[in-house]
Write a protein that holds these residues in place. Structure first.
Motif, PDB file in Angstrom:
ATOM      1  N   GLN A 179      35.125  45.540  47.028  1.00 12.70           N
ATOM      2  CA  GLN A 179      34.030  44.583  47.069  1.00 12.70           C
ATOM      3  C   GLN A 179      32.762  45.303  47.508  1.00 12.70           C
ATOM      4  O   GLN A 179      31.925  45.609  46.671  1.00 12.70           O
ATOM      5  CB  GLN A 179      34.379  43.379  47.948  1.00 12.70           C
ATOM      6  N   CYS A 180      32.621  45.627  48.776  1.00  8.72           N
ATOM      7  CA  CYS A 180      31.404  46.328  49.189  1.00  8.72           C
ATOM      8  C   CYS A 180      31.502  47.824  48.917  1.00  8.72           C
ATOM      9  O   CYS A 180      30.488  48.515  48.894  1.00  8.72           O
ATOM     10  CB  CYS A 180      31.080  46.074  50.650  1.00  8.72           C
ATOM     11  N   HIS A 230      40.014  44.732  40.593  1.00 12.74           N
ATOM     12  CA  HIS A 230      39.084  44.227  41.612  1.00 12.74           C
ATOM     13  C   HIS A 230      39.516  44.701  42.994  1.00 12.74           C
ATOM     14  O   HIS A 230      39.556  43.947  43.964  1.00 12.74           O
ATOM     15  CB  HIS A 230      39.009  42.684  41.547  1.00 12.74           C
ATOM     16  N   CYS A 265      36.603  43.476  53.551  1.00 11.45           N
ATOM     17  CA  CYS A 265      36.186  42.612  52.440  1.00 11.45           C
ATOM     18  C   CYS A 265      37.331  42.022  51.631  1.00 11.45           C
ATOM     19  O   CYS A 265      37.229  40.908  51.164  1.00 11.45           O
ATOM     20  CB  CYS A 265      35.318  43.386  51.449  1.00 11.45           C
ATOM     21  N   GLU A 280      38.468  34.871  43.882  1.00  9.34           N
ATOM     22  CA  GLU A 280      39.741  35.135  44.563  1.00  9.34           C
ATOM     23  C   GLU A 280      39.575  36.222  45.623  1.00  9.34           C
ATOM     24  O   GLU A 280      40.109  36.122  46.728  1.00  9.34           O
ATOM     25  CB  GLU A 280      40.788  35.553  43.534  1.00  9.34           C
ATOM     26  N   GLY A 281      38.823  37.263  45.279  1.00  6.89           N
ATOM     27  CA  GLY A 281      38.574  38.329  46.251  1.00  6.89           C
ATOM     28  C   GLY A 281      37.882  37.807  47.489  1.00  6.89           C
ATOM     29  O   GLY A 281      38.181  38.227  48.609  1.00  6.89           O
ATOM     30  N   GLN A 282      36.951  36.889  47.307  1.00  4.96           N
ATOM     31  CA  GLN A 282      36.244  36.314  48.448  1.00  4.96           C
ATOM     32  C   GLN A 282      37.199  35.516  49.337  1.00  4.96           C
ATOM     33  O   GLN A 282      37.112  35.573  50.571  1.00  4.96           O
ATOM     34  CB  GLN A 282      35.111  35.400  47.963  1.00  4.96           C
ATOM     35  N   ILE A 329      37.854  36.057  39.384  1.00  5.56           N
ATOM     36  CA  ILE A 329      38.440  37.168  40.129  1.00  5.56           C
ATOM     37  C   ILE A 329      37.590  37.484  41.348  1.00  5.56           C
ATOM     38  O   ILE A 329      38.088  37.823  42.425  1.00  5.56           O
ATOM     39  CB  ILE A 329      38.676  38.394  39.210  1.00  5.56           C
ATOM     40  N   ILE A 330      36.275  37.336  41.208  1.00 11.47           N
ATOM     41  CA  ILE A 330      35.405  37.529  42.363  1.00 11.47           C
ATOM     42  C   ILE A 330      35.670  36.434  43.392  1.00 11.47           C
ATOM     43  O   ILE A 330      35.708  36.695  44.600  1.00 11.47           O
ATOM     44  CB  ILE A 330      33.919  37.559  41.926  1.00 11.47           C
ATOM     45  N   ALA A 339      41.545  37.256  55.512  1.00 13.53           N
ATOM     46  CA  ALA A 339      41.838  38.421  56.363  1.00 13.53           C
ATOM     47  C   ALA A 339      41.040  38.364  57.660  1.00 13.53           C
ATOM     48  O   ALA A 339      41.554  38.647  58.748  1.00 13.53           O
ATOM     49  CB  ALA A 339      41.544  39.711  55.609  1.00 13.53           C
ATOM     50  N   GLN A 340      39.776  37.976  57.570  1.00 20.16           N
ATOM     51  CA  GLN A 340      38.977  37.877  58.793  1.00 20.16           C
ATOM     52  C   GLN A 340      39.461  36.713  59.657  1.00 20.16           C
ATOM     53  O   GLN A 340      39.448  36.798  60.882  1.00 20.16           O
ATOM     54  CB  GLN A 340      37.493  37.739  58.456  1.00 20.16           C
ATOM     55  N   LYS A 364      35.181  42.056  34.519  1.00 16.87           N
ATOM     56  CA  LYS A 364      35.275  43.184  35.431  1.00 16.87           C
ATOM     57  C   LYS A 364      33.898  43.483  35.988  1.00 16.87           C
ATOM     58  O   LYS A 364      32.909  43.433  35.269  1.00 16.87           O
ATOM     59  CB  LYS A 364      35.768  44.414  34.654  1.00 16.87           C
ATOM     60  N   ARG A 365      33.828  43.845  37.257  1.00 13.73           N
ATOM     61  CA  ARG A 365      32.533  44.047  37.882  1.00 13.73           C
ATOM     62  C   ARG A 365      31.819  45.268  37.321  1.00 13.73           C
ATOM     63  O   ARG A 365      32.380  46.361  37.239  1.00 13.73           O
ATOM     64  CB  ARG A 365      32.692  44.214  39.405  1.00 13.73           C
ATOM     65  N   GLY A 394      28.873  42.876  48.697  1.00 14.43           N
ATOM     66  CA  GLY A 394      30.227  43.016  48.188  1.00 14.43           C
ATOM     67  C   GLY A 394      30.657  41.866  47.307  1.00 14.43           C
ATOM     68  O   GLY A 394      31.736  41.889  46.748  1.00 14.43           O
ATOM     69  N   ARG A 436      51.408  49.641  51.682  1.00 13.86           N
ATOM     70  CA  ARG A 436      50.677  49.066  52.820  1.00 13.86           C
ATOM     71  C   ARG A 436      50.721  49.991  54.014  1.00 13.86           C
ATOM     72  O   ARG A 436      49.728  50.164  54.732  1.00 13.86           O
ATOM     73  CB  ARG A 436      51.240  47.680  53.153  1.00 13.86           C
ATOM     74  N   HIS A 472      40.425  36.043  49.635  1.00 15.19           N
ATOM     75  CA  HIS A 472      41.272  37.025  50.335  1.00 15.19           C
ATOM     76  C   HIS A 472      40.555  37.598  51.548  1.00 15.19           C
ATOM     77  O   HIS A 472      41.130  37.724  52.637  1.00 15.19           O
ATOM     78  CB  HIS A 472      41.625  38.195  49.410  1.00 15.19           C
ATOM     79  N   GLY A 473      39.308  38.009  51.351  1.00 12.48           N
ATOM     80  CA  GLY A 473      38.573  38.648  52.444  1.00 12.48           C
ATOM     81  C   GLY A 473      38.333  37.688  53.595  1.00 12.48           C
ATOM     82  O   GLY A 473      38.445  38.061  54.763  1.00 12.48           O
ATOM     83  N   HIS A 517      44.679  42.747  49.350  1.00 13.72           N
ATOM     84  CA  HIS A 517      45.552  42.198  48.315  1.00 13.72           C
ATOM     85  C   HIS A 517      45.367  42.934  46.992  1.00 13.72           C
ATOM     86  O   HIS A 517      46.339  43.451  46.407  1.00 13.72           O
ATOM     87  CB  HIS A 517      45.233  40.704  48.164  1.00 13.72           C
ATOM     88  N   PRO A 545      50.015  39.608  54.576  1.00 13.61           N
ATOM     89  CA  PRO A 545      50.861  39.513  53.382  1.00 13.61           C
ATOM     90  C   PRO A 545      49.944  39.405  52.159  1.00 13.61           C
ATOM     91  O   PRO A 545      48.719  39.456  52.302  1.00 13.61           O
ATOM     92  CB  PRO A 545      51.592  38.184  53.602  1.00 13.61           C
ATOM     93  N   ARG A 546      50.557  39.235  50.987  1.00 10.92           N
ATOM     94  CA  ARG A 546      49.734  38.837  49.844  1.00 10.92           C
ATOM     95  C   ARG A 546      49.152  37.462  50.152  1.00 10.92           C
ATOM     96  O   ARG A 546      49.785  36.658  50.841  1.00 10.92           O
ATOM     97  CB  ARG A 546      50.615  38.708  48.615  1.00 10.92           C
ATOM     98  N   ILE A 547      47.992  37.224  49.637  1.00  9.39           N
ATOM     99  CA  ILE A 547      47.339  35.928  49.877  1.00  9.39           C
ATOM    100  C   ILE A 547      47.401  35.152  48.573  1.00  9.39           C
ATOM    101  O   ILE A 547      46.864  35.587  47.553  1.00  9.39           O
ATOM    102  CB  ILE A 547      45.901  36.148  50.363  1.00  9.39           C
TER     103      ILE A 547
END
Lengths: 157, 780, 289
Positions: free
Chosen positions: A103-104, A100, A141, B669-671, B666-667, B677-678, B11-12, B500, A131, B673-674, A145, B713-715
């Motif tokens: 994303q976008c 994964h 997005c 978790e990605g959300q 998993i989607i 980050a913002q 998986k996407r 995304g 990194r 993380h993103g 990670h 860092p890792r989230i």
């Protein structure tokens, strides 16, 4: 008829030969996208910061928005479209899919090519090295990670 | 319903095209004879527009047309406005609201740097830009108003003269008895916090391609938008065409975050040019345009006071809030009321009084951006709680343990409406459990034990907490149409738009489960107004719930139809028929199984016979949610500060969250993380800066600092699950959550790290320069 | 953003390059790495009528060492010099690793960054630190300009409009020299808010030679000469380092901008100078590694 200076450009992209007439002020990024229909290289800023336009020039990552198309005359480029081998994805592409790492998808081609060059120079990078290597590619997005995990996974064998 | 896919980390399915560089973003759309548009944008923050002379521009080789307001006057309709208070809300809160009309092109005045004055259409973008430079404009600069606090005061230059004020949204609201609580309190903590102007900044900017078909009077436009149906409605009004003659297609989007969920001038200008010129027209935003004309966000000041008992119990809260909306109040009560509705968060505070002033200034207009008022309000609240804790010499964890609403108090009624006008009642969740989970996961105790020793060695580390409750999945609805084809495969069309979030996978999971078909059999189409007639779009963490529920409803209806038809074919009772893995069978008799394709085909009439049932395997559903459903989280940040330079290193970042039942972990978790980050960007790096003349100083990505891989860092994420009772999926929204708490958690951590210097963090971003100044002031 | 129109020439020899410069003067711009020029063209902040692409001129990318001097051709990429310098001149390698990102360094040239003379850039300060010079060619011939005489102001050098840099020269310090580069940037790879490069050579425990150069601390990169004088001949001690750091920033007039006020740059310049000196001295004691 438009009176702008043009030049002929002959180059290899992903192993295929191309020859085109191009306006001298056109960027390499725009040339790939408009003239060669290779739209996988993306334009995010046109000032060399975001890295979405990254391609490999003689195997090394460069910002295609900061190169004129005419400068690529005689050169050999790899774009994201050149990573897969037909149906078979490049191990990095597979790893990004498995982990994964996108994303976008807008930053993805630039990061894939940057990662490819990294792994060729440094086959077993630490997380810190990964990194740092992708620090010139902005992603909005993922928080990076899963991108880092994907690159580590691709580096493992 | 089989839950084969729901909850699975599938998986996407959309990834291959993105990985191969074969996605289609708006700039990838190419049409024969396509022209390119570029815009002349105001260089002044506030100026009267005199003559606009376009002759020289029109003579540039390759230029096909140049338009200013007068050239398109007939078609200049005001841009759409949003955010009127729904009845339930208007009944409870007296809003003062002013919204001025904005036209796609400046008519007699520009009100922010970036506002569009003229459009050039040429054979290449480069030549269009050459022509833009040759347009001559007589400008008369006017006084500029850029400070949000003084904008609200008498005497400030007015953005919209007819208002007589710059107040765009004003209201007061109170719950309980604040005066008595403050009088009875042992202590009052007051502080003023500044949250800066920062923005979504997707890596792909905005863009639109439009093509007009004169044969049947149809406009088709690809638009990098999160809200295709809104855009369609706006175009219908502007172009005086019925909606079905306007097709808006959201292609692949390179990020949205709310920035692409607003209504823009370019949405209508590009189609107008295409219609006038009878040729396709493309406009792709460049980064500099994006900085000055894509929606801005955030930018609030909170003067907040907490009244508390000595033991840390918070009795009441007062907050005076300012919000800088930029030059136009496009979104009405949305940002102001969202801010207020999320202020109390997970805290049990019986009395609250707020006064809100949202003002217009000569800046790019705001729109909701991931969090939409919640990050700002949580910053004020969590910073205030930490300051109160410090004042009372209570640990920040203890004060939260004391004040967090307990699980046995749920559902918890805040005695005020939510933004949708419905009562604000937290449905499910366990905020103390989420807090403890975050503390455990982040090793809070160990961190505290090690902290003093490190400090003695000159290593300044800090840990900070922030928690929020988020109203997600706002209505009024989303729609879905589900259809089955001759092969028994499934098409799901919805108004939701993926930028995304992986809708092609997660929505397919919902549909596949509801229908009993393999995941691969489901195709999801989002954001195409031709595929589903009514829709809202993706923003406000709403699509998993609203679109997901509609898809579930519609797919369930289709399944019933399939079952009835299969029952006829199999000569069984519908109650005895199942659909599993794309086959219809009589329960308990596997040999009876027939592929769905056969069921469908058996329903198609032949010369000889009618079908076994009508081949109507289509259903639409427009799921109406009763109100929002409440997600929650606690974030913990660990930082180390270099007190010689003010540099902050983010050591660890932990999120413990509840978003109800999860379609694809998993989607999810990605959300998270993103979003984090913002949020980190807002906490430490990003700011849109204007000077006193309203000039945007942060004009490129060299100045607007988006976090990179070395800044994060890792989230670490911990998932808790408190299902929602408010939709059939049990899900809660989560797209925005990650972005809500980082500014507060990080500020709390930095202040904790710098406790020996007596530093108080009052503003974001916590840049090294700001921190070093605070440290040096604390050392003297 | 697309550049304004320009004429494009890609000469094959230096003589042709200087011909173009002589003919067009201020209206021409040399395109080497493009990492500074192309953004300015794209933003229409630079509008030369002629772009003179240097990249087809042969023999300009050499990196050679001779008699204690490093000769770097105008087209040597930052990345190539980084690779050369990693085992041989770690100070320069460390500074190069702070310049942007790999993709930038794959095209950007060392000479280009120096000629661009951004006050916050590392390489002009390194040129000062390593007693460097540039070699400029014009129709009139060739001249060497030492670093101290090169940088006039932000983005301004003493090069004439008809001159092009063909080579940069760097004095190689003894291998036992201690070195350090310390900078403060908002993010990795960004232009520095402020930074310091330091070189120290010890002899029998005392400071035989020291060079300290600061960047981001004023309109141009500068040598901290007062600090250098205070250190020369002295035995290193913490109090001495602190004093040198104080002297290093005493006359500085840093700029205030979006990212940091002048006071911040001043304060951090002092802190980083002390840290860089401590690093460099530690390395010098260990024999330079």
């Amino acid at each position: 008829m438009i009176h702008e200076p043009i030049r002929t450009v002959r180059l290899h992209v992903n192993g295929a030969k191309h020859e085109r007439s191009v306006e001298v002020r056109k960027s390499l990024a725009d040339f790939l996208r408009d003239d060669l229909d290779l739209t996988g290289t993306h334009v995010g800023c046109e000032h060399g910061v975001c890295g979405a336009c990254t391609v490999l020039l003689e195997g090394e990552p460069v910002r295609s928005c900061l190169l004129l198309a005419v400068q690529a005359d005689g050169a050999s480029l790899t774009t994201v479209e050149g990573l897969a081998d037909g149906e078979r994805l490049h191990p990095l592409q597979q790893a990004f899919w498995d982990h994964h790492g996108l994303q976008c998808g807008f930053c993805t081609p630039g990061i894939l090519l940057t990662a490819k060059a990294l792994l060729e120079e440094n086959p077993h990078p630490s997380e810190e090295e990964i990194r740092e290597a992708i620090s010139g590619n902005l992603c909005r997005c993922t928080g990076y990670h899963f991108i880092v995990e994907a690159i580590r996974a691709a580096a493992r064998p | 319903m089989g839950a084969k896919y729901f909850g699975a980390a599938v998986k996407r399915r959309e990834d291959p095209r993105f990985l191969r560089g074969e996605a289609r973003y708006v700039d990838d759309v190419k049409l024969p004879a396509m022209l390119h548009a570029a815009f002349l944008r105001s260089p002044h923050a506030h100026a009267r527009l005199g003559a606009v002379r376009t002759e020289a521009a029109a003579r540039v080789p390759g230029v096909v047309a140049v338009y200013s307001f007068g050239d398109l006057e007939r078609w200049m309709k005001p841009l759409p406005l949003f955010g009127a208070p729904p009845p339930g809300l208007a009944a409870a809160v007296k809003f003062e609201i002013r919204q001025a009309q904005q036209f796609p092109l400046c008519r007699e005045r520009a009100r922010y740097v970036g506002e569009i004055v003229a459009m050039v259409v040429a054979d290449t973008r480069a030549r269009a830009e050459d022509a833009v430079e040759r347009i001559e404009v007589d400008w008369e600069p006017l006084p500029v108003c850029v400070d949000l606090v003084s904008a609200a005061e008498a005497g400030a230059p007015l953005v919209h003269e007819e208002w007589g004020t710059n107040l765009a949204v004003g209201f007061r609201h109170a719950v309980g008895d604040v005066a008595t609580a403050f009088a009875a309190a042992d202590t009052v903590m007051g502080e003023t916090f500044h949250i800066q102007r920062y923005v979504g900044m997707p890596i792909e900017g905005r863009g639109a391609v439009a093509v007009w078909d004169r044969r049947d009077g149809t406009l088709t436009t690809w638009n990098s938008t999160q809200v295709s149906h809104f855009v369609q409605q706006g175009l219908s009004a502007a172009l005086e065409l019925p909606p079905h003659k306007i097709r808006v297609i959201a292609p692949d989007l390179g990020g949205g975050f709310g920035t692409k969920a607003s209504g823009y001038a370019e949405d209508v200008l590009v189609p107008l040019a295409a219609i006038r010129l009878n040729r396709p027209v493309k406009w792709t935003e460049d980064r500099r345009e994006h900085m000055m004309s894509a929606a801005h966000a955030r930018h609030q000041v909170h003067a907040i006071e907490l009244a508390a008992r000595r033991d840390g119990t918070i009795l009441a809260l007062r907050d005076r809030i300012w919000l800088d909306l930029g030059a136009y109040n496009v979104w009405g009560i949305v940002l102001p009321y969202n801010t207020v509705a999320h202020l109390l968060g997970p805290h049990r505070i019986p009395s609250m009084a707020v006064e809100f002033q949202a003002v217009v200034t000569h800046k790019t207009p705001n729109a909701p951006y991931r969090g939409a008022g919640r990050p700002e309000t949580v910053f004020a609240m969590d910073r205030a709680v930490d300051r109160l804790a410090r004042q009372l010499a209570i640990d920040p964890v203890e004060i939260r343990r004391k004040n967090y609403i307990r699980a046995d108090e749920m559902p918890y009624d805040l005695r005020m409406p939510y933004r949708d006008g419905n009562p604000l009642v937290y449905d499910t969740g366990d905020f103390p459990a989420v807090l403890e989970s975050a503390l455990r996961a982040s090793g809070y105790e160990e961190f505290r034990r090690a902290q003093a020793g490190l400090r003695a060695r000159g290593v300044y580390r800090g840990i900070g907490i922030s928690g929020y409750v988020e109203g997600t999945a706002i209505g009024p609805f989303e729609g879905a149409t589900v259809k089955v084809d001759l092969a028994g495969h499934v098409i799901v069309a919805t108004g939701a738009v993926s930028s995304g979030q992986g809708h092609e996978t997660s929505f397919a999971q919902v549909a596949a489960d509801a229908l009993g078909v393999p995941l691969d059999w489901v195709t999801v189409i989002g954001g195409d107004t031709a595929a589903v007639p009514f829709g809202v779009g993706t923003f406000a963490s709403r699509s998993a719930v609203t679109a997901g529920s509609s898809i579930h409803d519609a797919a369930t209806q289709v399944k019933e139809k399939l079952v009835k038809a299969a029952a006829n074919l199999l000569e069984a009772a519908p109650a005895d028929v199942d659909i599993e893995d794309g086959q219809a069978l009589v329960r308990g008799a596997p040999a009876s199984a027939v592929p769905l394709a056969r069921v469908v085909q058996a329903c198609i009439p032949t010369f000889a016979r009618p079908g076994v049932a009508s081949p109507d395997f289509e259903a639409s559903a427009y799921h109406h949610v009763p109100t929002v459903t409440y997600a929650s989280a606690v974030h913990v940040a660990q930082v180390e500060v270099d007190v010689g330079t003010g540099h902050v290193k983010l050591l660890r970042y932990v999120v413990s969250h509840d978003c109800g039942k999860v379609i694809n972990p998993i989607i999810v978790e990605g959300q998270v993380h993103g979003g984090v980050a913002q949020g980190v960007g807002g906490a430490m790096f990003e700011e849109m800066v204007y000077d006193d003349e309203g000039q945007l100083l942060t004009g490129t990505l060299m100045d607007y600092l988006v976090p990179t891989a070395t800044d994060l860092p890792r989230i670490e994420t911990v998932h808790l699950e408190y299902p929602s009772p408010r939709n059939p999926l049990g899900a809660k929204g989560l797209g925005e959550g990650g972005a809500i708490s980082p500014p507060a958690a990080i500020a709390n951590a930095v202040e904790d790290a710098l406790a020996p210097f007596g530093v108080t963090i009052r503003e974001t971003p916590e840049s090294p320069a700001r921190l070093l100044a605070l440290i040096e002031a604390g050392t003297t | 953003m697309k550049p304004a129109p320009f004429a494009y020439v890609d000469p094959r020899s230096i003589d042709e390059v200087v011909e173009h410069l002589a003919r067009h003067g201020e209206d021409a711009k040399i395109l080497a790495g493009g990492q500074s020029l192309m953004p300015m063209l794209n933003l229409r902040l630079a509008r030369p009528s002629v772009i003179v692409d240097l990249n087809r001129v042969g023999g300009l990318d050499s990196i050679t060492e001779r008699d204690g001097v490093l000769f770097v051709g105008a087209l040597a990429r930052q990345r190539a010099v980084e690779r050369w310098a990693t085992p041989r001149l770690p100070l320069l390698a460390a500074a190069l690793r702070l310049v942007g990102h790999t993709a930038i360094r794959n095209r950007g040239t060392v000479a280009g960054s120096i000629v661009h003379a951004d006050p916050a850039a590392e390489l002009p300060a390194l040129l000062l630190c390593l007693d460097g010079a540039v070699v400029a060619r014009s129709r009139a011939g060739e001249r060497q300009i030492i670093a101290r005489d090169l940088f006039h102001g932000p983005l301004m050098t003493s090069l004439r409009a008809d001159e092009g840099v063909v080579e940069t020269r760097w004095t190689l310090p003894p291998t036992a020299a201690g070195w350090s580069v310390r900078e403060m940037a908002r993010r990795h790879g960004d232009f520095a808010l402020v930074g310091v490069a330091a070189l120290v050579i010890l002899a029998r425990g005392a400071i035989a030679r020291v060079r300290i150069a600061l960047f981001g601390a004023g309109p141009v990169a500068v040598r901290a000469e007062a600090a250098e004088h205070a250190l020369a001949g002295q035995t290193p001690k913490p109090a001495l380092i602190e004093e040198a750091a104080r002297l290093a920033v005493e006359r500085l007039e840093p700029m205030s901008d979006l990212h940091a006020p002048a006071a911040y740059r001043l304060s951090v310049a002092r802190t980083l100078t002390a840290r860089a000196l401590a690093d460099a001295l530690a390395r010098a004691s260990e024999g330079g590694h």
